[in-house]
Design a protein around this motif. Structure first.
Motif, short mmCIF file in Angstrom:
data_model
loop_
_atom_site.label_atom_id
_atom_site.label_comp_id
_atom_site.label_asym_id
_atom_site.label_seq_id
_atom_site.Cartn_x
_atom_site.Cartn_y
_atom_site.Cartn_z
N VAL A 200 0.88 -1.18 0.00
CA VAL A 200 0.00 0.00 0.00
C VAL A 200 0.90 1.21 0.00
O VAL A 200 1.86 1.27 0.77
CB VAL A 200 -0.90 0.03 1.26
N ASP A 201 0.61 2.15 -0.87
CA ASP A 201 1.42 3.36 -0.95
C ASP A 201 0.75 4.44 -0.12
O ASP A 201 -0.27 4.98 -0.51
CB ASP A 201 1.53 3.78 -2.42
N TRP A 202 1.31 4.71 1.04
CA TRP A 202 0.75 5.77 1.87
C TRP A 202 1.41 7.08 1.48
O TRP A 202 2.60 7.27 1.67
CB TRP A 202 1.01 5.48 3.36
N ALA A 203 0.64 7.97 0.91
CA ALA A 203 1.19 9.25 0.45
C ALA A 203 0.19 10.34 0.78
O ALA A 203 -1.01 10.11 0.80
CB ALA A 203 1.44 9.21 -1.05
N PRO B 20 -5.47 11.04 1.54
CA PRO B 20 -5.98 10.54 2.82
C PRO B 20 -6.52 11.69 3.68
O PRO B 20 -6.03 12.82 3.62
CB PRO B 20 -4.75 9.89 3.47
N SER B 21 -7.53 11.37 4.46
CA SER B 21 -8.20 12.44 5.20
C SER B 21 -7.34 12.96 6.33
O SER B 21 -7.43 14.12 6.70
CB SER B 21 -9.54 11.94 5.74
N VAL C 188 -4.12 10.33 -8.17
CA VAL C 188 -5.40 9.70 -8.49
C VAL C 188 -6.18 9.55 -7.20
O VAL C 188 -5.64 9.32 -6.15
CB VAL C 188 -5.22 8.30 -9.12
N GLY C 189 -7.46 9.69 -7.29
CA GLY C 189 -8.32 9.47 -6.15
C GLY C 189 -8.21 10.61 -5.15
O GLY C 189 -7.69 11.69 -5.45
N LYS D 241 0.98 6.14 -5.85
CA LYS D 241 -0.02 7.21 -5.86
C LYS D 241 0.45 8.38 -6.71
O LYS D 241 -0.33 9.25 -7.06
CB LYS D 241 -0.27 7.70 -4.43
N THR E 128 -15.18 14.01 -3.63
CA THR E 128 -16.32 14.16 -2.75
C THR E 128 -17.29 15.23 -3.25
O THR E 128 -18.26 15.53 -2.61
CB THR E 128 -15.85 14.59 -1.36
N VAL F 280 -1.64 12.87 -3.77
CA VAL F 280 -1.91 11.78 -4.70
C VAL F 280 -2.31 12.34 -6.05
O VAL F 280 -2.89 13.42 -6.14
CB VAL F 280 -3.04 10.87 -4.17
#
Lengths: 215, 398
Positions: free
Chosen positions: A84-87, A96-97, A92-93, A179, A194, A90
């Motif tokens: 999992v690429d925690w970045a 993270p909140s 795309v998409g 990401k 959103t 990003v």
């Protein structure tokens, strides 16, 4: 149920071991119990949210932990290995909140073939020159999974016999699942995120001539 | 006296006279991506000495569609339209573990009637997938007849799936919280939501009894055939612990003697309400893999009949908000798909779509034993082993 009225006065607190037969029992939670057992054997932190046992271990004990899982916990079935690429930024998409530590989290899921116990081993590696020892010596099935993770994330697995591209055509540049790798179609029409997702038309709204109030 | 040479013997003279050790050159045979027996676009680079291989490298990726990347820019309901295309032979079965994973994160309880309907459709997808195997595997070995019997029954099952979901291969019938609360396509304009079509349950029972009869016919046709036995017995033996360490699952693992079925262990569908056996093999060769799948069709037909008899009444979908936002968390749900173990690992961040979706597909791991199992086999055995593993390239490449 009348017996409970009698015992309720006598039971002072929930963890009186000798009177356990007469009190309302706390339901046994197999994933949580198993998570504790696994955490002790593998010497890592285990969580069991939503019934999924996940153990976090440091990267320098990666191969050793996999061997322990296979030999002492009997988890001989190798299911998958990925990352999992925690970045925080990003392409795309949605980002993270909450702010996360930027890292690759490598996950390896193993289970056993008698009772179906499942454990996800998880470790973190840094993003500059990501590398991890290969699990091919412990589980031969890791071969293709590590090839996939290598080409999708750019993680190099030391000791892998044949770390060539698996899916992508030769000459492909970049690591798609990072990401920071954009999707071409989303360059043209950005991900609305959103902002605007319409709900499904409800029954009342579609009925002709029905005076339903709109929100 | 001169001997009259028999005309018929002339043909064979060369074979009789030449009996030296033949020099077999090394050759690289490309069993290319376009091939009728590779179940899709799979390329095998077979390094051979004469008729026998010494190294086979599979080259995959011709069908890589980038599911995991796409899922990062899709909402959860949108992803359900995509994932039934992973293993397109058993379309419905791919959706279920993803839905269960999402429902676990949202802590939504699916009504029992919806769970039974999911179970019936999953078992019918299993029958459909195994029927394709029954059709294509003997065909690759040279026996075309079982194809007609098994595809005929597959049509029965697909017609039933189409009756209730609207689609044969890609039903997209699941909704988060249950199943689609109406048959047919599109939103309904009626106030009372119709349930399953009236004829679905009786027709299903009828179809299952016919499927059981066809299984007996297939057993006669293929299992009773001497040539089929000679081509599959002892071919492609897979030891059980090696299979497990490679991640081989499903009927392939059970044929090697491991009695492990996720339907009995995982709680993604209410399989504990039904009685069924787990067929296993003894030696792990292609013969066992065929027999295990044939027996699994029988067991699935039994499960469907039990489910149809015992289906409870109730609603078809739990109450979920219109815009699905899944709370943050990570969950892994795995299911017993026809091809093997399929799982979805969802890393959710509280948004409309997953932060990361990892799809564990059965055929990817099943195929990863090819370099091991195809070492030192004859060319016809390559086809026999490849077919017996029953993979689909969409499942391999995602």
């Amino acid at each position: 149920m009348t017996e409970d009225d009698v015992t309720e006065d006598q039971v002072p607190d929930a963890d009186a071991g000798a009177d356990a037969a007469e009190e309302p029992e706390v339901a046994p939670d197999p994933p949580a119990d198993y998570a504790q057992q696994v955490a002790e054997v593998l010497r890592g932190e285990a969580t069991s949210d939503f019934g999924t046992v996940k153990v976090r271990i440091p990267a320098d004990r990666w191969v050793e932990t996999a061997e322990t899982a296979r030999d002492e916990l009997g988890l001989g079935f190798f299911s998958w290995l990925s990352a999992v690429d925690w970045a925080n930024e990003v392409e795309v998409g949605d980002p993270p909140s909450e702010t996360v530590d930027e890292r690759y989290e490598v996950l390896c899921q193993v289970s056993d073939t008698s009772e179906g116990r499942l454990v996800i081993l998880s470790t973190d590696i840094g993003k500059d020159e990501p590398s991890l020892p290969s699990l091919v010596g412990v589980y031969p099935g890791a071969n293709w999974h590590e090839r996939e993770a290598a080409e999708m994330f750019g993680i190099s697995f030391e000791g892998h016999p044949n770390l060539v591209q698996l899916y992508l055509p030769g000459g492909f540049e970049g690591h798609p699942l990072r990401k920071s790798f954009p999707l071409l179609t989303r360059e043209v029409k950005p991900w609305p995120g959103t902002v605007d997702v319409e709900g499904m038309p409800s029954e009342e709204n579609v009925e002709a001539g029905d005076a339903e109030e709109s929100e | 006296m001169t001997q009259q040479l028999d005309q018929r013997a002339l043909m064979h003279i060369s074979e009789v006279a030449v009996s030296v050790e033949l020099e077999t050159p090394e050759m690289t045979l490309n069993i290319g991506p376009q091939h009728p027996s590779t179940h899709g676009v799979l390329r095998l680079v077979a390094h051979m000495e004469g008729e026998r291989t010494y190294k086979v490298e599979p080259v995959i990726g011709y069908m890589h569609r980038g599911y995991e990347k796409i899922s990062e820019v899709r909402t959860y309901p949108q992803i359900t339209t995509l994932i039934n295309r992973i293993d397109w032979v058993a379309g419905y079965a791919n959706e279920v573990p993803f839905m269960v994973a999402t429902e676990k994160l949202m802590e939504v309880e699916v009504p029992e009637r919806a769970q039974y309907i999911r179970l019936i459709l999953t078992e019918m997808a299993r029958i459909a997938s195994h029927m394709v195997f029954m059709a294509s595997y003997p065909l690759e070995l040279g026996a075309p007849t079982p194809l007609f019997f098994s595809l005929r029954d597959r049509e029965r099952v697909l017609d039933l799936i189409e009756l209730v979901t609207g689609g044969r291969f890609h039903p997209n019938f699941n909704r988060i919280g249950g199943v689609k609360p109406a048959y047919g396509a599109g939103p309904t304009t009626r106030k009372t939501i119709p349930d399953l079509p009236q004829s679905f349950l009786p027709q299903t029972k009828d179809a299952m009894s016919k499927v059981l009869k066809t299984c007996d016919e297939l057993a006669d046709l293929a299992l009773g055939n001497e040539i089929f036995q000679a081509r599959t017995k002892g071919v492609g033996v897979l030891p059980a612990d090696l299979a497990a360490s490679y991640g081989v699952s499903g009927p392939n693992l059970r044929a090697s003697g491991v009695e492990f079925d996720l339907r009995k262990i995982s709680d993604y569908l209410p399989y504990d309400h039904f009685t069924f056996d787990i067929p296993t093999g003894s030696k792990g060769d292609s013969w066992d893999r065929y027999r295990v799948r044939l027996e699994e069709i029988r067991q699935s037909a039994g499960i469907v009949t039990q489910a149809v008899d015992g289906i409870p009444s109730g609603s078809l979908q739990a109450k979920v908000p219109k815009i699905i936002k899944v709370p943050a968390g990570e969950v892994y749900v795995r299911a017993e798909n026809p091809k093997g173990e399929m799982g979805y690992y969802i890393v959710s961040d509280g948004g409309l779509g997953p932060y990361r979706l990892k799809i564990r597909s059965a055929s990817f791991s099943n195929l990863s034993i090819l370099p091991w199992i195809l070492e030192g086999v004859l060319v016809p055995d390559i086809i026999a082993i490849l077919g017996s593993l029953d993979f689909v390239l969409g499942d391999v490449d995602r």
